[in-house]
Design an enzyme around this catalytic site. Structure first.
Site, mmCIF file in Angstrom:
data_model
loop_
_atom_site.group_PDB
_atom_site.id
_atom_site.type_symbol
_atom_site.label_atom_id
_atom_site.label_comp_id
_atom_site.label_asym_id
_atom_site.label_seq_id
_atom_site.Cartn_x
_atom_site.Cartn_y
_atom_site.Cartn_z
ATOM 1 C CG ASP A 42 -2.022 0.989 1.151
ATOM 2 O OD1 ASP A 42 -1.736 2.209 1.191
ATOM 3 O OD2 ASP A 42 -3.181 0.568 1.052
ATOM 4 C CG HIS A 110 -8.592 -3.258 -2.526
ATOM 5 N ND1 HIS A 110 -9.669 -2.684 -3.165
ATOM 6 C CD2 HIS A 110 -8.264 -2.414 -1.526
ATOM 7 C CE1 HIS A 110 -9.976 -1.539 -2.582
ATOM 8 N NE2 HIS A 110 -9.139 -1.352 -1.578
#
Length: 124
Positions: A42, A110
């Site tokens: 991320d 996700h």
């Protein structure tokens, strides 16, 4: 646009951020690629380990992938678990946001693999 309260405008795969990452059009710090899924770091981590695991094919949210391709969802969960074990010794949180109202900002399913620190409950 859908009037369903957990929906947002449909995004064509050609315009989807995660589809473009899967295709290699947008760079990402890839952790692992499986037969059906891709894991990458991320860009705004919320834990020492914060990895996103996405299916290679476009599915809007976790409900959609569960209905259309349960094997891809199972691979996504298994890869998340392996990453948490390798990077943080095992304990982890796997988060799926479904709908803009609860934080889904990219409408390509996700899983957020969060590990490496203690978490509180309830979240948010």
């Amino acid at each position: 646009m859908s009037t369903d309260p957990i929906s947002a405008p449909d995004v064509a795969p050609a315009d989807c951020l995660f589809c473009r990452i899967v295709a290699g059009e947008i760079p990402a710090s890839v952790v692992e690629r499986g037969e059906r899924v891709l894991a990458f770091r991320d860009i705004d981590p919320k834990a020492p380990t914060h990895v996103l695991v996405v299916p290679l094919e476009h599915h809007r949210d976790v409900t959609a992938i569960a209905a259309a391709d349960p094997a891809a969802l199972a691979e996504l969960v298994a890869l998340g678990s392996r990453i948490a074990a390798a990077e943080a010794g095992g304990p982890y949180r796997l988060v799926f946001n479904t709908g803009a109202e609860v934080g889904q900002s990219v409408f390509h399913v996700h899983g957020h693999v969060l590990a490496g620190r203690s978490f509180t409950w309830p979240p948010g």
